[in-house]
Design a protein around this motif. Structure first.
Motif, mmCIF file in Angstrom:
data_model
loop_
_atom_site.group_PDB
_atom_site.id
_atom_site.type_symbol
_atom_site.label_atom_id
_atom_site.label_comp_id
_atom_site.label_asym_id
_atom_site.label_seq_id
_atom_site.Cartn_x
_atom_site.Cartn_y
_atom_site.Cartn_z
ATOM 1 N N GLU A 20 -6.806 -4.378 -6.936
ATOM 2 C CA GLU A 20 -5.463 -4.077 -7.486
ATOM 3 C C GLU A 20 -5.492 -2.980 -8.407
ATOM 4 O O GLU A 20 -6.367 -2.560 -9.071
ATOM 5 C CB GLU A 20 -4.924 -5.283 -8.313
ATOM 6 C CG GLU A 20 -3.358 -5.148 -8.721
ATOM 7 C CD GLU A 20 -2.802 -6.357 -9.574
ATOM 8 O OE1 GLU A 20 -2.042 -6.203 -9.944
ATOM 9 O OE2 GLU A 20 -3.781 -7.197 -9.833
ATOM 10 N N ASP A 21 -4.618 -1.742 -7.778
ATOM 11 C CA ASP A 21 -4.495 -0.525 -8.651
ATOM 12 C C ASP A 21 -5.684 0.265 -8.144
ATOM 13 O O ASP A 21 -5.784 1.390 -8.941
ATOM 14 C CB ASP A 21 -4.056 -0.556 -9.862
ATOM 15 C CG ASP A 21 -2.596 -1.276 -10.276
ATOM 16 O OD1 ASP A 21 -1.800 -1.318 -9.408
ATOM 17 O OD2 ASP A 21 -2.861 -2.226 -11.504
ATOM 18 N N GLU A 22 -6.346 0.052 -7.224
ATOM 19 C CA GLU A 22 -7.282 0.866 -6.852
ATOM 20 C C GLU A 22 -6.977 1.743 -5.599
ATOM 21 O O GLU A 22 -5.984 1.497 -4.954
ATOM 22 C CB GLU A 22 -8.646 0.084 -6.560
ATOM 23 C CG GLU A 22 -10.028 1.051 -6.439
ATOM 24 C CD GLU A 22 -11.090 0.064 -5.899
ATOM 25 O OE1 GLU A 22 -11.993 0.553 -5.978
ATOM 26 O OE2 GLU A 22 -10.943 -1.279 -5.778
ATOM 27 N N SER A 23 -7.477 2.810 -5.776
ATOM 28 C CA SER A 23 -7.281 3.850 -4.668
ATOM 29 C C SER A 23 -8.603 4.238 -3.723
ATOM 30 O O SER A 23 -9.557 4.197 -4.498
ATOM 31 C CB SER A 23 -6.613 5.233 -5.259
ATOM 32 O OG SER A 23 -7.466 5.846 -6.145
ATOM 33 N N LEU B 198 -10.508 -3.195 -1.603
ATOM 34 C CA LEU B 198 -9.476 -2.528 -2.303
ATOM 35 C C LEU B 198 -8.873 -3.423 -3.493
ATOM 36 O O LEU B 198 -8.002 -4.483 -3.031
ATOM 37 C CB LEU B 198 -8.337 -2.055 -1.561
ATOM 38 C CG LEU B 198 -7.859 -0.531 -2.335
ATOM 39 C CD1 LEU B 198 -9.058 0.738 -2.496
ATOM 40 C CD2 LEU B 198 -6.688 -0.032 -1.322
ATOM 41 N N LEU C 41 0.944 -1.034 -0.049
ATOM 42 C CA LEU C 41 0.070 -0.052 0.190
ATOM 43 C C LEU C 41 0.787 1.178 -0.008
ATOM 44 O O LEU C 41 1.967 1.413 0.753
ATOM 45 C CB LEU C 41 -0.938 0.062 1.215
ATOM 46 C CG LEU C 41 -2.052 -1.023 1.395
ATOM 47 C CD1 LEU C 41 -2.427 -0.953 2.556
ATOM 48 C CD2 LEU C 41 -2.906 -1.187 0.115
ATOM 49 N N ASP C 42 0.405 2.191 -0.738
ATOM 50 C CA ASP C 42 1.001 3.626 -0.671
ATOM 51 C C ASP C 42 0.299 4.471 -0.010
ATOM 52 O O ASP C 42 -1.078 4.724 -0.553
ATOM 53 C CB ASP C 42 1.325 4.114 -2.049
ATOM 54 C CG ASP C 42 2.519 3.419 -2.783
ATOM 55 O OD1 ASP C 42 3.340 2.976 -2.085
ATOM 56 O OD2 ASP C 42 2.633 3.187 -3.929
ATOM 57 N N ASP D 246 -9.954 7.689 -1.023
ATOM 58 C CA ASP D 246 -9.493 8.707 -0.205
ATOM 59 C C ASP D 246 -10.379 8.798 1.079
ATOM 60 O O ASP D 246 -11.626 8.818 0.796
ATOM 61 C CB ASP D 246 -9.884 9.888 -1.042
ATOM 62 C CG ASP D 246 -8.603 10.052 -1.776
ATOM 63 O OD1 ASP D 246 -7.700 9.591 -1.846
ATOM 64 O OD2 ASP D 246 -8.935 10.974 -3.018
ATOM 65 N N GLN E 99 -3.347 3.882 -1.952
ATOM 66 C CA GLN E 99 -3.328 3.214 -3.105
ATOM 67 C C GLN E 99 -2.701 2.128 -2.939
ATOM 68 O O GLN E 99 -1.818 1.706 -2.395
ATOM 69 C CB GLN E 99 -2.258 3.946 -4.066
ATOM 70 C CG GLN E 99 -1.862 3.551 -5.507
ATOM 71 C CD GLN E 99 -3.058 3.667 -6.382
ATOM 72 O OE1 GLN E 99 -3.633 4.794 -6.511
ATOM 73 N NE2 GLN E 99 -3.317 2.630 -7.156
ATOM 74 N N ASN E 100 -3.525 0.781 -3.593
ATOM 75 C CA ASN E 100 -3.304 -0.467 -3.596
ATOM 76 C C ASN E 100 -2.291 -0.836 -4.460
ATOM 77 O O ASN E 100 -2.875 -0.863 -5.946
ATOM 78 C CB ASN E 100 -4.602 -1.138 -3.397
ATOM 79 C CG ASN E 100 -4.276 -2.862 -3.497
ATOM 80 O OD1 ASN E 100 -3.177 -3.288 -3.020
ATOM 81 N ND2 ASN E 100 -5.230 -3.752 -3.554
ATOM 82 N N THR E 101 -1.057 -0.973 -4.469
ATOM 83 C CA THR E 101 0.110 -1.375 -5.342
ATOM 84 C C THR E 101 0.303 -3.064 -5.529
ATOM 85 O O THR E 101 1.019 -3.417 -6.027
ATOM 86 C CB THR E 101 1.195 -0.666 -5.196
ATOM 87 O OG1 THR E 101 1.691 -0.940 -3.665
ATOM 88 C CG2 THR E 101 0.900 0.888 -5.307
ATOM 89 N N HIS F 97 -4.923 9.218 1.501
ATOM 90 C CA HIS F 97 -5.077 8.804 0.336
ATOM 91 C C HIS F 97 -4.488 7.328 0.268
ATOM 92 O O HIS F 97 -3.312 7.312 0.909
ATOM 93 C CB HIS F 97 -4.367 9.427 -0.791
ATOM 94 C CG HIS F 97 -4.045 8.938 -2.163
ATOM 95 N ND1 HIS F 97 -5.402 8.985 -2.827
ATOM 96 C CD2 HIS F 97 -3.253 8.302 -2.662
ATOM 97 C CE1 HIS F 97 -5.278 8.346 -3.811
ATOM 98 N NE2 HIS F 97 -4.124 7.768 -3.973
#
Length: 365
Positions: free
Chosen positions: A113-116, A111, A53-54, A118, A77-79, A75
């Motif tokens: 993959e690649d979804e964010s 969440l 996660l970011d 807020d 972000q799932n990486t 924020h």
């Protein structure tokens, strides 16, 4: 890592086998075999995922007044792979609280993959000081709830809360003695200003726009308008923040009222283009030397932000500092509940030395 659910399933399966063999119960052994099959399927098909996660945080203000709100956006972000159950908690500083009806600092989401996502909410700042967020608590589980990822992500965000400024309508505090600096105080002498003071005969170099043509016609001589000089002066604010003068609780005490008064008075006097300094008496003597403008108010508010009741330093030290380092014949504004008799004697001494003294006394009762 494996969750507690997996541990208890293994423990229950072993216990069922032991008890089933001891009691010679085929049903208990069958239950244990079912659990073992469930564990084998979970381990082979749902391996420990590599969660990634970011996370970063933004706030709309880093410097607010006491009682104001700050809007926060976290924020995420799932990486990595899809997270079926993600719990996020943005850990609040201990002295702030969620604003009413502003949302929550916690959320449970799925969440991909690649979804964010807020996380938005608002905090209220009821106390002065410097505060910071330390981190974010993250918990993630797989579909079978067999593996769990738990971590506290270090994420520091710093913000400051200064004392509020009260309405200064009707507040008339200005130094009686002025200096030759342009300001807003009428000096009762001829100089640069906007208020009419008198007329005199025209002299070479006078501006044409200052010629009083009606008076010139009556006197048969060219006459020029004179204006009352508008100057500024020196003001030193002395705040008594010693422990012995503090009465009340954390939310409502004489030192807190004194800080608010000092902030309001400093803002009001600086707006009139005067030079203002600050002395705070507590366990040490804090000072801000006299200066003009918005930068000076920033320095004063930064010093007042950290003021907490403490110490028992005699008021005489404050008086000596004023007479030694600050301009003579300046106005001294003493903010104190006057619970110490020595303060009254020190104020009388300042008056005898030619200082114009104003006392603002928060009610200690």
């Amino acid at each position: 890592m494996r969750s507690r659910k997996g541990f208890w399933i293994v423990a229950f399966a072993i216990a069922s086998i032991v008890i089933g063999v001891w009691l010679r119960s085929g049903s208990l052994i069958a239950i244990s075999l079912t659990l073992i099959i469930y564990l084998v399927v979970s381990i082979t098909m749902f391996r420990d995922p590599n969660y990634s996660l970011d996370i970063y945080r933004t706030i709309d203000e880093t410097r607010v007044s006491k009682g104001d709100d700050i809007n926060v956006i976290l924020h995420i972000q799932n990486t990595g792979p899809t997270i079926q159950c993600l719990e996020i908690e943005d850990v609040l500083p201990s002295t702030v609280r969620l604003a009413e009806g502003s949302g929550s600092n916690k959320v449970v989401i799925t969440l991909r993959e690649d979804e964010s996502f807020d996380l938005r909410y608002t905090i209220n700042c009821p106390y002065r000081g410097r505060f910071k967020y330390l981190g974010v608590r993250v918990k993630a589980r797989d579909f079978m709830d067999f593996y769990m990822y738990e971590q506290e992500v270090k994420l520091i965000t710093i913000f400051s809360v200064i004392s509020e400024i009260e309405s200064s309508k009707g507040l008339k505090i200005a130094p009686r003695k002025t200096r030759n600096w342009i300001g807003a105080i009428k000096a009762r002498r001829v100089g640069v200003g906007t208020e009419f003071f008198g007329i005199r005969e025209y002299a070479a170099g006078d501006e044409l726009r200052k010629i009083n043509w009606k008076a010139s016609a009556r006197r048969d001589n060219i006459m020029t308008n004179e204006y009352e000089s508008e100057c500024s002066g020196d003001v030193t604010i002395m705040l008594d923040a010693r422990s012995e003068t503090n009465v009340g609780n954390r939310d409502d005490n004489t030192v807190e009222h004194g800080v608010r008064a000092a902030s309001t008075i400093a803002s009001h006097i600086l707006m009139d283009k005067n030079r203002v300094g600050l002395i705070v008496l507590r366990d040490i003597i804090d000072e801000v030397y006299p200066a003009f403008g918005k930068r000076q108010y920033y320095r004063i508010s930064e010093k007042l932000m950290d003021v907490q009741p403490g110490g028992s330093m005699p008021f005489d030290d404050d008086r000596l500092m004023v007479t030694k380092y600050f301009p003579l014949e300046s106005q001294i504004i003493v903010i104190s509940p006057l619970v110490d008799d020595k303060i009254v004697a020190s104020i009388a001494d300042l008056c005898a030395r030619g200082f114009d003294v104003v006392v603002v006394s928060p009610n200690p009762i």
